[in-house]
Design an enzyme around this catalytic site. Structure first.
Site, mmCIF file in Angstrom:
data_model
loop_
_atom_site.group_PDB
_atom_site.id
_atom_site.type_symbol
_atom_site.label_atom_id
_atom_site.label_comp_id
_atom_site.label_asym_id
_atom_site.label_seq_id
_atom_site.Cartn_x
_atom_site.Cartn_y
_atom_site.Cartn_z
ATOM 1 N N GLY B 94 -70.237 -33.852 16.195
ATOM 2 C CA GLY B 94 -71.154 -33.793 15.057
ATOM 3 C C GLY B 94 -70.815 -34.807 13.977
ATOM 4 O O GLY B 94 -71.631 -35.087 13.116
ATOM 5 N N LYS B 95 -69.591 -35.323 14.024
ATOM 6 C CA LYS B 95 -69.141 -36.332 13.044
ATOM 7 C C LYS B 95 -69.436 -35.870 11.623
ATOM 8 O O LYS B 95 -69.937 -36.626 10.803
ATOM 9 C CB LYS B 95 -69.752 -37.699 13.362
ATOM 10 C CG LYS B 95 -69.362 -38.180 14.768
ATOM 11 C CD LYS B 95 -69.831 -39.553 15.133
ATOM 12 C CE LYS B 95 -69.271 -40.044 16.465
ATOM 13 N NZ LYS B 95 -69.670 -39.276 17.664
#
Lengths: 287, 287
Positions: B94-95
């Site tokens: 998801g960073k």
């Protein structure tokens, strides 16, 4: 119509630069004045309804909806729909960014045709231009992008303030934001590629304006994070445009004592913040 | 049990360092060999089932699920559940990263108790330590974190390679990753605070290992993005540990012609990649 122009029109018509950050914290309801049986959707929509007259947009924070899983995301959809029904612009605060093909999917999700689509989205520049290009491409469809430049949190300087080539990293990002946005300047003279600059860093906000003359600055950090109204409008242009100011917790949780109506408290707080910001902006323009 | 130790145990037991990136692109199904009536969940789970023997973990990319809205997120939940039922570790790609109170909500979402929770999560360092602290706090609950250091995309150097204090920004991030992870080194000698280093930048991967001796490197970019097996294992330690390699599109879309069974094609591709990576790793350790 360009996102920047829609935002400026709304700002002028409603005479406000305030944005309502829809950040339903995880330990609430349960806060003073909020009935324990208030559902997530109801809580957010009541706050939006109460503040609609005083804000130009809502900025729902994805994290607080994702933390609640599928039910949370369903609430996100309802909240965005409700805000639109009240004529408000919507900014998905997701701080997304990934390799091109993945950013294209994020752009579809948040400024495209998906359930979660809003009018604009916040993005993270760490991965560089190709990670942001799919978002910026949506500007042609009337959407907006806010690139993190100098963030409001205490440790934002850890990497953003590293000096490279005689200037901090965040200034290099700001210069790139000006470049990315130069093709998308609307009739208002502002670009739909904007920047996030924490209200907690007013000196950097002034410098950022020099680097990004056409960018709309989204300034978080006013209210609960400690920035004053004067600090929050530090990046305003001489024409009074170019900055919108977010407040989240100080509106969502404006009621401080049991029995106080959270809706009325939010409404009072939003009206006061609008006025405070307008006064600070007027004072800044006069100087 | 520490995330790092669980990962190393699985890696040794299955003799593989391959990670299946679950990236259902937006223009598929419709790819060769994938029946048009294959649902998103079914497609992902069939690929997972086919590859389970050859991979140590799955890394579902949130963007491709978010782009499909509520139905996509419901599929994400099913996909993670299915992978766990096959004994696979799960890494939510998801960073994410935001101010502390918001990152705490993201941590709850992806490495906490929410519907979308996985064993580990990828995070973005641009906002600094306080944005990552809530994720790193979850390491005490057996969860893992992979911090973006040097990403695989073409423009990753735009900000990551700016030279500050005599070294590129990504090296400053790498040094901090080593610091954050130093309290969380398991019996395997590896830390549950890892790093993302693109397989497309093997020289940087070698340098990153010097800066982060205990970090598990998650290397994307093998396969469709063009990195070779030798490049993908460049950050391996002398003991052969410390690197896992992601492949997404080259497994999900291994079938290239109509009529080819996508499940069998994925299985063949995963087996071949596992072997190729093991050979490259063995060659690297010998030298």
């Amino acid at each position: 119509m360009e996102f920047a122009d829609r935002l400026v029109d709304a700002q002028k018509q409603k005479r406000t630069l305030l944005v309502l950050g829809v950040d339903p914290q995880l330990d609430r309801p349960g806060a003073p004045g909020i009935p324990a049986d208030t559902t997530l959707t109801r809580f957010c929509c009541e706050i939006i309804e109460a503040c609609a007259e005083f804000v130009v947009a809502i900025k729902p924070q994805l994290a607080f909806f994702e933390a609640r899983g599928i039910a949370g995301m369903a609430a996100f959809v309802e909240v965005v729909r409700f805000a639109r029904s009240r004529g408000l612009l919507t900014i998905a605060d997701g701080k997304r960014g990934d390799i091109g093909s993945t950013s294209a999917a994020y752009a579809e999700a948040f400024v495209g045709g998906g359930d979660f689509a809003c009018d604009a989205v916040t993005v993270n520049p760490y991965m560089g231009s190709d990670a942001l290009a799919p978002f910026i491409a949506r500007v042609r469809n009337g959407r907006g992008v806010f690139v993190l430049v100098k963030t409001s949190n205490p440790s934002s300087g850890e990497f953003q303030d590293l000096t490279a080539g005689g200037r901090p990293v965040w200034e290099s990002v700001a210069a790139r934001v000006a470049g990315w946005g130069s093709d998308f300047i609307g009739s208002s003279g502002l670009s739909s590629v904007g920047a996030v600059i924490g209200a907690t860093y007013p000196d950097q906000a002034v410098r950022a304006r020099e680097l990004m003359p056409a960018a709309i600055v989204l300034a978080p950090g006013f209210g609960a994070q400690g920035a004053s109204a004067e600090e929050a409008v530090a990046s305003a242009r001489a024409d009074g445009l170019g900055v919108i100011v977010n407040a989240s917790r100080s509106l969502m949780y404006a009621s401080r004592v049991e029995g106080e109506n959270f809706i009325a408290a939010a409404r009072r707080a939003a009206a006061a913040m609008r006025d405070e910001l307008n006064l600070a902006l007027a004072a800044r323009i006069r100087h």
